[in-house]
Design a protein around this motif. Structure first.
Motif, PDB file in Angstrom:
ATOM      1  N   ALA A   1     -78.991-122.279 -91.509  1.00  0.00           N
ATOM      2  CA  ALA A   1     -79.318-123.166 -90.347  1.00  0.00           C
ATOM      3  C   ALA A   1     -79.649-122.155 -89.521  1.00  0.00           C
ATOM      4  CB  ALA A   1     -78.132-124.038 -90.000  1.00  0.00           C
ATOM      5  N   ILE A   2     -78.872-121.028 -89.181  1.00  0.00           N
ATOM      6  CA  ILE A   2     -79.214-120.297 -88.059  1.00  0.00           C
ATOM      7  C   ILE A   2     -80.593-119.336 -88.460  1.00  0.00           C
ATOM      8  CG2 ILE A   2     -78.600-118.044 -87.316  1.00  0.00           C
ATOM      9  CD1 ILE A   2     -75.558-118.682 -87.377  1.00  0.00           C
ATOM     10  N   SER A   3     -80.745-118.885 -89.608  1.00  0.00           N
ATOM     11  CA  SER A   3     -81.912-118.123 -89.965  1.00  0.00           C
ATOM     12  C   SER A   3     -83.077-118.962 -89.940  1.00  0.00           C
ATOM     13  CB  SER A   3     -81.784-117.423 -91.360  1.00  0.00           C
ATOM     14  OG  SER A   3     -82.004-118.270 -92.314  1.00  0.00           O
ATOM     15  N   ASP A   4     -82.955-120.055 -90.595  1.00  0.00           N
ATOM     16  CA  ASP A   4     -84.424-121.092 -90.186  1.00  0.00           C
ATOM     17  C   ASP A   4     -84.477-122.007 -89.450  1.00  0.00           C
ATOM     18  OD1 ASP A   4     -83.679-120.542 -93.449  1.00  0.00           O
ATOM     19  OD2 ASP A   4     -85.825-120.901 -93.267  1.00  0.00           O
ATOM     20  N   GLY A   5     -83.328-122.308 -88.628  1.00  0.00           N
ATOM     21  CA  GLY A   5     -83.377-123.197 -87.553  1.00  0.00           C
ATOM     22  C   GLY A   5     -83.559-122.277 -86.362  1.00  0.00           C
ATOM     23  N   PHE A   6     -83.203-121.161 -86.151  1.00  0.00           N
ATOM     24  CA  PHE A   6     -83.093-120.497 -84.909  1.00  0.00           C
ATOM     25  C   PHE A   6     -83.617-119.106 -84.871  1.00  0.00           C
ATOM     26  CE2 PHE A   6     -80.357-117.661 -82.271  1.00  0.00           C
ATOM     27  CZ  PHE A   6     -81.126-118.252 -80.845  1.00  0.00           C
ATOM     28  N   LEU A   7     -83.469-118.089 -85.868  1.00  0.00           N
ATOM     29  CA  LEU A   7     -83.976-116.967 -85.924  1.00  0.00           C
ATOM     30  C   LEU A   7     -85.458-116.835 -85.956  1.00  0.00           C
ATOM     31  CD1 LEU A   7     -81.132-114.993 -87.918  1.00  0.00           C
ATOM     32  CD2 LEU A   7     -81.484-114.903 -85.454  1.00  0.00           C
TER      33      LEU A   7
ATOM     34  N   GLY B   1     -86.385-133.388 -92.224  1.00  0.00           N
ATOM     35  CA  GLY B   1     -85.827-132.154 -92.607  1.00  0.00           C
ATOM     36  C   GLY B   1     -85.232-132.035 -94.010  1.00  0.00           C
ATOM     37  N   PHE B   2     -84.653-131.000 -94.449  1.00  0.00           N
ATOM     38  CA  PHE B   2     -84.279-130.780 -95.837  1.00  0.00           C
ATOM     39  C   PHE B   2     -83.189-132.028 -96.161  1.00  0.00           C
ATOM     40  CE2 PHE B   2     -80.933-128.973 -98.794  1.00  0.00           C
ATOM     41  CZ  PHE B   2     -81.894-128.621 -99.820  1.00  0.00           C
ATOM     42  N   ASP B   3     -82.299-132.278 -95.362  1.00  0.00           N
ATOM     43  CA  ASP B   3     -81.349-133.219 -95.619  1.00  0.00           C
ATOM     44  C   ASP B   3     -81.906-134.898 -95.828  1.00  0.00           C
ATOM     45  OD1 ASP B   3     -78.952-131.744 -95.462  1.00  0.00           O
ATOM     46  OD2 ASP B   3     -78.398-132.441 -93.529  1.00  0.00           O
ATOM     47  N   ILE B   4     -82.848-134.895 -95.178  1.00  0.00           N
ATOM     48  CA  ILE B   4     -83.623-136.327 -95.381  1.00  0.00           C
ATOM     49  C   ILE B   4     -84.323-136.435 -96.628  1.00  0.00           C
ATOM     50  CG2 ILE B   4     -84.950-137.883 -93.996  1.00  0.00           C
ATOM     51  CD1 ILE B   4     -82.699-136.756 -92.551  1.00  0.00           C
ATOM     52  N   ASP B   5     -85.225-135.326 -96.776  1.00  0.00           N
ATOM     53  CA  ASP B   5     -85.849-135.153 -98.155  1.00  0.00           C
ATOM     54  C   ASP B   5     -84.844-135.163 -99.333  1.00  0.00           C
ATOM     55  OD1 ASP B   5     -88.060-134.806 -96.490  1.00  0.00           O
ATOM     56  OD2 ASP B   5     -88.581-132.779 -97.166  1.00  0.00           O
ATOM     57  N   ILE B   6     -83.888-134.805 -99.177  1.00  0.00           N
ATOM     58  CA  ILE B   6     -82.949-134.700-100.454  1.00  0.00           C
ATOM     59  C   ILE B   6     -82.389-136.282-100.262  1.00  0.00           C
ATOM     60  CG2 ILE B   6     -80.346-134.220-100.986  1.00  0.00           C
ATOM     61  CD1 ILE B   6     -82.235-131.950-101.618  1.00  0.00           C
ATOM     62  N   THR B   7     -82.140-136.830 -99.226  1.00  0.00           N
ATOM     63  CA  THR B   7     -81.572-138.169 -99.215  1.00  0.00           C
ATOM     64  C   THR B   7     -82.691-139.142-100.016  1.00  0.00           C
ATOM     65  OG1 THR B   7     -80.627-138.030 -97.082  1.00  0.00           O
ATOM     66  CG2 THR B   7     -80.893-140.031 -97.852  1.00  0.00           C
TER      67      THR B   7
ATOM     68  N   ALA C   1     -79.781-133.181 -85.326  1.00  0.00           N
ATOM     69  CA  ALA C   1     -80.011-132.117 -84.216  1.00  0.00           C
ATOM     70  C   ALA C   1     -79.428-130.803 -85.020  1.00  0.00           C
ATOM     71  CB  ALA C   1     -79.236-132.277 -82.921  1.00  0.00           C
ATOM     72  N   TYR C   2     -79.953-130.637 -86.248  1.00  0.00           N
ATOM     73  CA  TYR C   2     -79.346-129.403 -87.075  1.00  0.00           C
ATOM     74  C   TYR C   2     -80.541-128.937 -87.941  1.00  0.00           C
ATOM     75  CZ  TYR C   2     -75.943-126.938 -89.630  1.00  0.00           C
ATOM     76  OH  TYR C   2     -75.042-126.006 -90.311  1.00  0.00           O
ATOM     77  N   PRO C   3     -81.540-128.323 -87.147  1.00  0.00           N
ATOM     78  CA  PRO C   3     -82.744-127.994 -87.883  1.00  0.00           C
ATOM     79  C   PRO C   3     -82.428-126.616 -88.716  1.00  0.00           C
ATOM     80  CG  PRO C   3     -82.865-127.074 -85.758  1.00  0.00           C
ATOM     81  CD  PRO C   3     -81.481-128.293 -85.756  1.00  0.00           C
ATOM     82  N   PRO C   4     -83.126-126.569 -90.014  1.00  0.00           N
ATOM     83  CA  PRO C   4     -84.095-127.421 -90.489  1.00  0.00           C
ATOM     84  C   PRO C   4     -83.650-128.375 -91.379  1.00  0.00           C
ATOM     85  CG  PRO C   4     -84.040-125.282 -92.009  1.00  0.00           C
ATOM     86  CD  PRO C   4     -82.818-125.397 -90.830  1.00  0.00           C
ATOM     87  N   PHE C   5     -82.236-128.828 -91.485  1.00  0.00           N
ATOM     88  CA  PHE C   5     -81.746-129.772 -92.302  1.00  0.00           C
ATOM     89  C   PHE C   5     -82.062-131.008 -91.848  1.00  0.00           C
ATOM     90  CE2 PHE C   5     -79.229-126.025 -92.969  1.00  0.00           C
ATOM     91  CZ  PHE C   5     -79.574-125.961 -94.603  1.00  0.00           C
ATOM     92  N   SER C   6     -81.968-131.326 -90.560  1.00  0.00           N
ATOM     93  CA  SER C   6     -82.261-132.600 -89.978  1.00  0.00           C
ATOM     94  C   SER C   6     -82.636-132.461 -88.164  1.00  0.00           C
ATOM     95  CB  SER C   6     -81.260-133.569 -90.045  1.00  0.00           C
ATOM     96  OG  SER C   6     -80.211-133.222 -89.132  1.00  0.00           O
ATOM     97  N   GLU C   7     -83.857-132.924 -87.793  1.00  0.00           N
ATOM     98  CA  GLU C   7     -84.143-132.965 -86.504  1.00  0.00           C
ATOM     99  C   GLU C   7     -85.001-134.082 -86.256  1.00  0.00           C
ATOM    100  OE1 GLU C   7     -86.862-129.228 -85.968  1.00  0.00           O
ATOM    101  OE2 GLU C   7     -86.850-129.305 -87.749  1.00  0.00           O
ATOM    102  N   ILE C   8     -85.492-134.411 -84.942  1.00  0.00           N
ATOM    103  CA  ILE C   8     -86.367-135.523 -84.830  1.00  0.00           C
ATOM    104  C   ILE C   8     -87.600-135.085 -84.506  1.00  0.00           C
ATOM    105  CG2 ILE C   8     -84.451-137.142 -84.020  1.00  0.00           C
ATOM    106  CD1 ILE C   8     -85.786-137.166 -81.370  1.00  0.00           C
TER     107      ILE C   8
END
Lengths: 236, 249, 257
Positions: free
Chosen positions: C183-189, C49-55, C34-41
């Motif tokens: 997280a704020i700029s890409d996941g929200f703004l 998301g980014f974290d998942i691709d890195i993983t 629940a942390y776009p764009p790093f991880s979201e469902i």
């Protein structure tokens, strides 16, 4: 503009509909398995409370007291996090590997544990409703204790326990909602995540409410039918 | 185990106890205000009874968690709601919890009272009418006090369920007992010490509530001299807390 | 059959009905969701998301098969400690406080924290400028640590997920939010809901609170795994895999200096 937003949200809901369907299966799965566990625990608990063994009495008493005192969500969190620690300690002391309590089973165990205590009372009450003379009459006819329980008492216990049992099921189904708090992807958990991710939680939660109402409605119909069947031949 | 961290934050837990008790009492009080007219209208099949029945069915038929989510996150989504007069209330997590819990408790209480009203002996009402009391006087001076007395044991259960139901507040940012437990856990990355402390606190409060109800029941149900009342008395002597089948929550 | 083995077998059998056992050669990775764009469902329920691709890139590099374990942020460190997963890849900053409980690989990205509020807010990022205001943030994060340590008098609202923070920021239940700037700029703004909002105040990156970037968390004593992750991060930085993942989500290189 506002209607447009409403239509867009409906699109999101439809997009996630298959996923939510999977969530319904998880919810029902947790509920049914928890009911099975609760029934077993309830039967054991009732037997322990009715037995003349003081230790059994005491254990059953502690069990129902804990459940009565602690909210379901707190118990679920404790079992999921604390239970894993306990299990690791036990397994490691046996030189074992690692056994995980998954979210699904943490939910089943917690909810089954909680409602087992309620069913303990339901079963105990139902047992005490059966007139004493019946068991005595069966014994005097030379029946052994186990057949007395099985063929004479149990059918009647089941009939007397049915309304309470049905009630526990209805409460239990709704109780599964809180398992979403440990991240289980049941109906509520998925709707919560999807609703927040799409920033349109309203429609998702309304959908959840409708599904639960449907489950309640179907359960009530089934219970009514079961109750009529169990009491056929009885004068009101 | 890291219970020193729990003790270090005892003031937070004390605040949590206050929030939990406060929420429980307000929800029960407002719930009762809703339940009185709702139960009467259901028991008497008035014009409003379909409305009351629908309300009770929906709130008893769905999880409190979802009701709370819907009111907090669901309503906050709409500009229409955010521009409305209700927003100053709905803006606060506290009031959202109060609204959700009151509506929920109101539905359960209404169902309990409806049952109690239905089982009022006819003679009580006839006697009151024979004394020349008006319809309204019969309702509020005879019928309801009598029904509420008989509903006491079940209402005691409702109080405990509402107390336990308030844990839902912790999912909408309120620092109730469980909320504090979760915060302490998260702050120190510990797994369960906060939950265990919360469980102990809930248990103590539950015991106190059950005891209080036992006392009140002994006072107000004494005249009934019911078998189960005396059974309960012996329960309290042994310190036993009986588990009642919950009323569909 | 030797005795300990028998015990192990009996125990495994006893718990088999209640639990799933993790396979030995597979790495379980705790991620959030629940942390776009790093991880979201997404609509099929998968975390992306980014974290998942890195993983996935790190696991491929290390030659491990990895299974994602979705975990609530609140319980993600306990989940690692209790063995529900073997590593955390969830934008978790490497801080001294966390290092007391777990160990970290080298960082895989680093970005400062910032405040965000609705345009025309008139707020400044000082204890005085935020007095009487309510700041929303995710529970158990470096942002909470900073506020607790440096602006203890400002009222906080703590949320389980970052998504919930955004929902309440839009709803106006909080005056501002404090979180990771990317997280704020890409996941929200950059989303529809965030278009009326803006950053304010300075970049926050004091090492005492914010650590030295986001790393991969492992249990203490698992140096081999930790070093394998650190080496794999270095490799994907060098061979361009990191860049292609980075460019899929961001306009700038978020690895940081």
């Amino acid at each position: 503009m506002r209607t447009l937003q409403g239509v867009r949200n409906l699109d999101k809901l439809l997009e996630f509909a298959p996923l939510l369907g999977r969530g319904v299966l998880v919810t029902v799965g947790v509920a049914v398995l928890a009911l099975v566990l609760a029934t077993a625990l309830g039967a054991l608990g009732a037997a322990a409370k009715l037995s003349r063994n003081l230790i059994f009495n005491w254990v059953a008493q502690v069990y129902t007291t804990i459940v009565r005192g602690v909210p379901d969500l707190v118990l679920i969190l404790l079992i999921y996090f604390g239970g894993q620690r306990l299990l690791n300690t036990v397994v490691q002391s046996f030189d074992g590997g690692y056994v995980e309590i998954s979210k699904f089973w943490a939910g089943v165990i917690s909810i089954g544990f909680i409602y087992g205590a309620y069913l303990t009372e339901t079963f105990r009450g139902a047992y005490m409703t059966v007139p004493k003379g019946q068991a005595e009459a069966a014994k005097s006819m030379g029946m052994r204790p186990l057949p007395v329980l099985w063929t004479v008492l149990l059918p009647q216990i089941m009939r007397f326990a049915l309304p309470g049992y049905g009630n526990v099921w209805m409460v239990l189904v709704k109780s599964t909602a809180v398992v979403s708090v440990i991240g289980l992807e049941d109906l509520v958990g998925l709707a919560d995540k999807a609703g927040k991710a799409t920033r349109a939680p309203f429609l998702f939660f309304v959908a959840v409410i409708l599904v639960y109402l449907a489950i309640t409605w179907v359960s009530q119909l089934a219970l009514k039918y079961a109750d009529e069947r169990a009491n056929r031949g009885q004068t009101a | 185990m890291n219970f020193d961290l729990v003790f270090k934050h005892w003031d937070l837990f004390l605040g949590g106890v206050w929030v939990t008790l406060h929420l429980t009492v307000i929800a029960l009080a407002l719930g009762m205000l809703i339940a009185l007219p709702a139960s009467l209208s259901m028991a008497r099949n008035t014009r409003f009874s379909p409305l009351a029945r629908g309300y009770v069915y929906v709130f008893r038929g769905t999880p409190l968690l979802v009701q709370t989510y819907l009111i907090y996150y669901g309503l906050g989504q709409f500009e229409l709601v955010r521009d409305s007069f209700a927003w100053p209330l709905l803006r606060e997590a506290w009031w959202c919890a109060v609204i959700a819990f009151s509506l929920n408790s109101g539905a359960y209480t209404a169902e309990i009272l409806r049952g109690a009203i239905k089982t009022t002996p006819k003679g009580e009402i006839e006697g009151a009418m024979a004394l020349g009391l008006s319809g309204r006087q019969v309702t509020w001076l005879v019928l309801m006090p009598s029904a509420m007395r008989r509903a006491l044991p079940q209402y005691g259960n409702e109080v405990v369920f509402m107390l336990h139901g308030t844990v839902v507040a912790s999912v909408i940012t309120i620092q109730d007992i469980l909320g504090v437990g979760r915060t302490v856990n998260a702050k120190y990355y510990i797994a369960y010490e906060g939950f265990l402390s919360a469980a102990a606190l809930y248990m103590i409060i539950t015991f106190v509530v059950v005891r209080l109800f036992r006392l009140v029941e002994q006072r107000y149900l004494k005249h009934l001299n019911l078998e189960n009342v005396s059974a309960r008395k012996s329960d309290s002597e042994t310190g036993e807390v009986p588990v009642a089948v919950p009323a569909m929550r | 059959m030797k005795r300990p083995e028998f015990k192990k077998f009996a125990l495994a059998a006893a718990f088999a009905a209640f639990a799933t056992s993790a396979a030995a050669d597979e790495l379980n990775i705790c991620v959030e969701g629940a942390y776009p764009p790093f991880s979201e469902i997404n609509a099929s329920g998968d975390v992306v998301g980014f974290d998942i691709d890195i993983t996935n890139a790190l696991c491929a590099e290390m030659g491990n098969s990895c299974k994602l374990v979705q975990s609530e942020w609140d319980g993600i460190i306990p989940a690692l400690l209790e063995g529900k997963c073997d590593a955390i890849i969830a934008s978790m900053s490497i801080t001294e406080e966390r290092k007391q409980r777990i160990d970290f690989s080298g960082k895989y990205y680093n970005s400062p924290g910032r405040f965000v509020a609705k345009q025309g807010h008139g707020l400044t990022d000082s204890p005085e400028g935020l007095a009487g205001k309510v700041i929303g943030l995710q529970r158990g994060t470096i942002f909470q640590d900073y506020m607790d340590g440096e602006m203890a008098d400002v009222e906080l609202k703590l949320y389980g997920t970052q998504d919930e923070v955004y929902l309440d920021l839009v709803a106006g239940r909080i005056d501002a939010a404090f979180a990771d700037s990317i997280a704020i700029s890409d996941g929200f703004l950059k989303t529809d809901q965030g278009k009326d909002f803006e950053f304010f105040g300075r970049d926050y990156s004091e090492e005492k609170y914010f650590g030295v970037g986001a790393g991969i968390g492992v249990r203490k004593g698992e140096e081999d795994l930790r070093d394998a992750f650190t080496a794999a991060i270095k490799t994907i930085r060098e061979n361009g895999t990191y860049k292609s993942i980075n460019d899929k989500y961001f306009e700038v290189d978020i690895y940081g200096g």
